[in-house]
Design a protein around this motif. Structure first.
Motif, PDB file in Angstrom:
ATOM      1  N   LYS A 102       0.870  -0.974   0.180  1.00 21.84           N
ATOM      2  CA  LYS A 102       0.377  -0.038   0.068  1.00 21.84           C
ATOM      3  C   LYS A 102       0.989   0.516  -0.258  1.00 21.84           C
ATOM      4  O   LYS A 102       0.377   1.899   0.095  1.00 21.84           O
ATOM      5  N   LYS A 103       2.442   0.833   0.281  1.00 24.32           N
ATOM      6  CA  LYS A 103       3.451   2.367  -0.135  1.00 24.32           C
ATOM      7  C   LYS A 103       2.954   2.854   0.877  1.00 24.32           C
ATOM      8  O   LYS A 103       2.871   4.785   1.186  1.00 24.32           O
ATOM      9  N   GLY A 104       2.734   2.397   2.227  1.00 25.93           N
ATOM     10  CA  GLY A 104       2.931   2.657   3.397  1.00 25.93           C
ATOM     11  C   GLY A 104       3.822   3.564   4.364  1.00 25.93           C
ATOM     12  O   GLY A 104       5.397   3.309   3.882  1.00 25.93           O
ATOM     13  N   LYS A 105       3.888   4.281   5.305  1.00 24.68           N
ATOM     14  CA  LYS A 105       4.412   4.888   6.099  1.00 24.68           C
ATOM     15  C   LYS A 105       5.969   4.217   6.470  1.00 24.68           C
ATOM     16  O   LYS A 105       5.068   3.278   7.271  1.00 24.68           O
ATOM     17  N   HIS A 106       7.011   4.177   6.501  1.00 27.57           N
ATOM     18  CA  HIS A 106       8.388   3.425   7.015  1.00 27.57           C
ATOM     19  C   HIS A 106       7.846   3.680   8.257  1.00 27.57           C
ATOM     20  O   HIS A 106       8.019   2.460   8.952  1.00 27.57           O
ATOM     21  N   ILE A 107       7.776   4.478   9.453  1.00 23.90           N
ATOM     22  CA  ILE A 107       7.357   4.717  10.701  1.00 23.90           C
ATOM     23  C   ILE A 107       6.419   3.954  11.026  1.00 23.90           C
ATOM     24  O   ILE A 107       6.110   3.561  12.017  1.00 23.90           O
ATOM     25  N   ILE A 108       5.525   3.942   9.904  1.00 21.42           N
ATOM     26  CA  ILE A 108       4.071   2.751  10.798  1.00 21.42           C
ATOM     27  C   ILE A 108       4.894   1.388  10.584  1.00 21.42           C
ATOM     28  O   ILE A 108       4.477   0.507  11.455  1.00 21.42           O
ATOM     29  N   LEU A 109       5.699   1.022   9.448  1.00 21.15           N
ATOM     30  CA  LEU A 109       6.093   0.227   9.835  1.00 21.15           C
ATOM     31  C   LEU A 109       6.766  -0.644  10.259  1.00 21.15           C
ATOM     32  O   LEU A 109       6.972  -1.973  10.842  1.00 21.15           O
ATOM     33  N   ALA A 110       7.827   0.494  10.736  1.00 21.61           N
ATOM     34  CA  ALA A 110       8.759   0.163  11.632  1.00 21.61           C
ATOM     35  C   ALA A 110       7.882  -0.231  13.386  1.00 21.61           C
ATOM     36  O   ALA A 110       8.347  -0.773  13.748  1.00 21.61           O
ATOM     37  N   GLY A 111       6.991   0.285  13.570  1.00 21.98           N
ATOM     38  CA  GLY A 111       5.827  -0.070  14.968  1.00 21.98           C
ATOM     39  C   GLY A 111       5.484  -0.842  14.642  1.00 21.98           C
ATOM     40  O   GLY A 111       5.323  -1.699  15.511  1.00 21.98           O
ATOM     41  N   ILE A 112       5.035  -1.795  13.455  1.00 21.70           N
ATOM     42  CA  ILE A 112       4.693  -2.664  13.341  1.00 21.70           C
ATOM     43  C   ILE A 112       5.582  -3.716  13.452  1.00 21.70           C
ATOM     44  O   ILE A 112       5.717  -4.948  14.864  1.00 21.70           O
ATOM     45  N   CYS A 113       6.996  -3.809  13.063  1.00 21.99           N
ATOM     46  CA  CYS A 113       7.600  -4.784  13.002  1.00 21.99           C
ATOM     47  C   CYS A 113       7.679  -4.865  14.661  1.00 21.99           C
ATOM     48  O   CYS A 113       8.807  -5.753  14.953  1.00 21.99           O
ATOM     49  N   LEU A 114       8.210  -3.390  15.304  1.00 23.40           N
ATOM     50  CA  LEU A 114       9.007  -3.678  16.756  1.00 23.40           C
ATOM     51  C   LEU A 114       7.626  -4.366  17.592  1.00 23.40           C
ATOM     52  O   LEU A 114       8.443  -5.089  18.159  1.00 23.40           O
ATOM     53  N   ARG A 115       6.772  -4.507  17.145  1.00 21.30           N
ATOM     54  CA  ARG A 115       5.178  -5.348  17.720  1.00 21.30           C
ATOM     55  C   ARG A 115       5.702  -6.575  17.415  1.00 21.30           C
ATOM     56  O   ARG A 115       5.380  -7.320  18.748  1.00 21.30           O
ATOM     57  N   ILE A 116       6.063  -6.759  16.754  1.00 19.27           N
ATOM     58  CA  ILE A 116       6.263  -8.174  16.628  1.00 19.27           C
ATOM     59  C   ILE A 116       7.136  -8.605  16.841  1.00 19.27           C
ATOM     60  O   ILE A 116       7.420  -9.879  18.166  1.00 19.27           O
ATOM     61  N   ALA A 117       8.304  -8.132  17.169  1.00 17.30           N
ATOM     62  CA  ALA A 117       9.597  -8.099  18.253  1.00 17.30           C
ATOM     63  C   ALA A 117       9.376  -8.488  20.223  1.00 17.30           C
ATOM     64  O   ALA A 117       9.493  -9.343  20.601  1.00 17.30           O
ATOM     65  N   TRP A 118       8.388  -7.571  19.681  1.00 20.38           N
ATOM     66  CA  TRP A 118       7.773  -7.646  21.698  1.00 20.38           C
ATOM     67  C   TRP A 118       7.016  -9.084  21.794  1.00 20.38           C
ATOM     68  O   TRP A 118       7.002  -9.278  22.939  1.00 20.38           O
ATOM     69  N   LEU A 119       6.072  -9.141  20.568  1.00 20.58           N
ATOM     70  CA  LEU A 119       5.275 -10.783  20.635  1.00 20.58           C
ATOM     71  C   LEU A 119       6.075 -11.868  21.008  1.00 20.58           C
ATOM     72  O   LEU A 119       6.163 -12.533  21.676  1.00 20.58           O
ATOM     73  N   TYR A 120       7.883 -11.760  20.210  1.00 17.93           N
ATOM     74  CA  TYR A 120       8.379 -12.726  20.445  1.00 17.93           C
ATOM     75  C   TYR A 120       9.335 -12.517  21.224  1.00 17.93           C
ATOM     76  O   TYR A 120       9.960 -13.447  21.825  1.00 17.93           O
ATOM     77  N   ARG A 121       8.611 -11.830  22.592  1.00 17.38           N
ATOM     78  CA  ARG A 121       9.526 -11.609  23.414  1.00 17.38           C
ATOM     79  C   ARG A 121       8.659 -12.954  24.375  1.00 17.38           C
ATOM     80  O   ARG A 121       8.835 -13.131  25.195  1.00 17.38           O
ATOM     81  N   ILE A 122       7.597 -12.693  24.257  1.00 15.06           N
ATOM     82  CA  ILE A 122       6.071 -13.446  24.755  1.00 15.06           C
ATOM     83  C   ILE A 122       6.502 -15.589  24.449  1.00 15.06           C
ATOM     84  O   ILE A 122       6.204 -16.034  25.379  1.00 15.06           O
ATOM     85  N   LYS A 123       5.989 -15.215  23.377  1.00 14.21           N
ATOM     86  CA  LYS A 123       7.090 -16.400  22.462  1.00 14.21           C
ATOM     87  C   LYS A 123       8.437 -17.040  21.740  1.00 14.21           C
ATOM     88  O   LYS A 123       7.957 -16.318  20.428  1.00 14.21           O
ATOM     89  N   PRO A 124       9.434 -16.842  22.432  1.00 14.57           N
ATOM     90  CA  PRO A 124      10.633 -16.881  21.797  1.00 14.57           C
ATOM     91  C   PRO A 124      10.566 -17.863  20.261  1.00 14.57           C
ATOM     92  O   PRO A 124       9.663 -19.314  20.709  1.00 14.57           O
ATOM     93  N   LYS A 125      11.269 -17.488  19.508  1.00 13.02           N
ATOM     94  CA  LYS A 125      12.049 -18.162  18.208  1.00 13.02           C
ATOM     95  C   LYS A 125      13.459 -17.868  18.186  1.00 13.02           C
ATOM     96  O   LYS A 125      14.320 -16.828  18.271  1.00 13.02           O
ATOM     97  N   GLN A 126      13.981 -18.896  18.576  1.00  9.70           N
ATOM     98  CA  GLN A 126      15.322 -19.247  18.426  1.00  9.70           C
ATOM     99  C   GLN A 126      16.138 -18.262  16.737  1.00  9.70           C
ATOM    100  O   GLN A 126      15.691 -18.012  14.952  1.00  9.70           O
ATOM    101  N   GLY A 127      16.407 -16.610  17.166  1.00 14.61           N
ATOM    102  CA  GLY A 127      16.955 -15.636  16.005  1.00 14.61           C
ATOM    103  C   GLY A 127      16.005 -14.800  15.423  1.00 14.61           C
ATOM    104  O   GLY A 127      15.627 -14.374  14.840  1.00 14.61           O
ATOM    105  N   THR A 128      14.689 -15.920  15.362  1.00 16.99           N
ATOM    106  CA  THR A 128      13.764 -14.572  14.973  1.00 16.99           C
ATOM    107  C   THR A 128      13.438 -13.819  15.058  1.00 16.99           C
ATOM    108  O   THR A 128      13.312 -12.184  14.511  1.00 16.99           O
TER     109      THR A 128
END
Length: 217
Positions: A102-128
């Protein structure tokens, strides 16, 4: 493309934050009620996934691209009920895929990726988690260089802090030390953020001093 659908949300009065991590991830007092799981909306008909931060505007041809890349492969599926963490992660991944289409802003995509990393803190996955942090860092750096964070609630100082903190978390201390000092130069009104950046910078300096080969006994 149909995007009208229902989505479960956790009412703010039920969200009790115990503390925040150094990358602003909220540690909620009740682990059974996590509002982070429900920030992404998924159209059950076409698969288009987005957050409230997404612009409603679709640039020319992006609608057709989404239909081709997402909807044509989509199996109708609802995420409107209670979400286990696996489903939460999948909704964020869907949004991280739809955002660039959708050609979204980098700042929006950054926030989404950061939150995925937060979720992987709850459900750890090696290297992900490390890989996702790298994606978030790339998007924050792109947002900073293009200044697409302007007219959003994310300040320049916050981007620089997060770039430093994410760099620290993935083990790139040299980059982290480069970013943190710039935080205080960007917005003197963000006192708590400046203080956090100073703490992280001092911690890194202390770590480097104690691990220097000439200082080891």
């Amino acid at each position: 493309m149909q995007t009208k659908s229902s989505n479960k949300k956790v009412r703010s009065r039920f969200v009790k934050v115990a503390k925040y991590d150094t990358d602003f991830c909220s540690i909620q007092a009740d682990s059974a009620v996590n509002s982070l799981y429900y920030n992404i909306f998924v159209c059950p008909h076409c698969g288009f996934s987005y957050s409230e931060d997404f612009s409603r505007y679709f640039p020319p041809t992006t609608m057709e691209i989404i239909l081709e890349k997402v909807s044509s492969h989509w199996v109708p599926h609802h995420f409107s009920k209670e979400r286990p963490i696996k489903d939460a992660i999948n909704t964020y991944k869907l949004a991280s895929y739809c955002g660039p289409l959708k050609k979204g802003k980098h700042i929006i995509l950054a926030g989404i990726c950061l939150r995925i990393a937060w979720l992987y803190r709850i459900k750890p996955k090696q290297g992900t988690r490390r890989k996702i942090f790298k994606f978030a860092l790339e998007e924050y750096e792109a947002s900073y260089s293009t200044e697409d964070f302007s007219c959003t609630q994310v300040s320049e100082a916050r981007i620089l802090y997060l770039a430093g903190e994410i760099s620290r978390k993935i083990g790139n201390e040299k980059a982290a030390i480069k970013y943190f000092p710039f935080v205080s130069q960007k917005n003197a009104r963000e006192a708590s953020l400046i203080q956090m950046a100073r703490h992280r910078f001092q911690e890194l300096q202390l770590t480097q001093e104690t691990t220097h080969p000439l200082l080891q006994h």
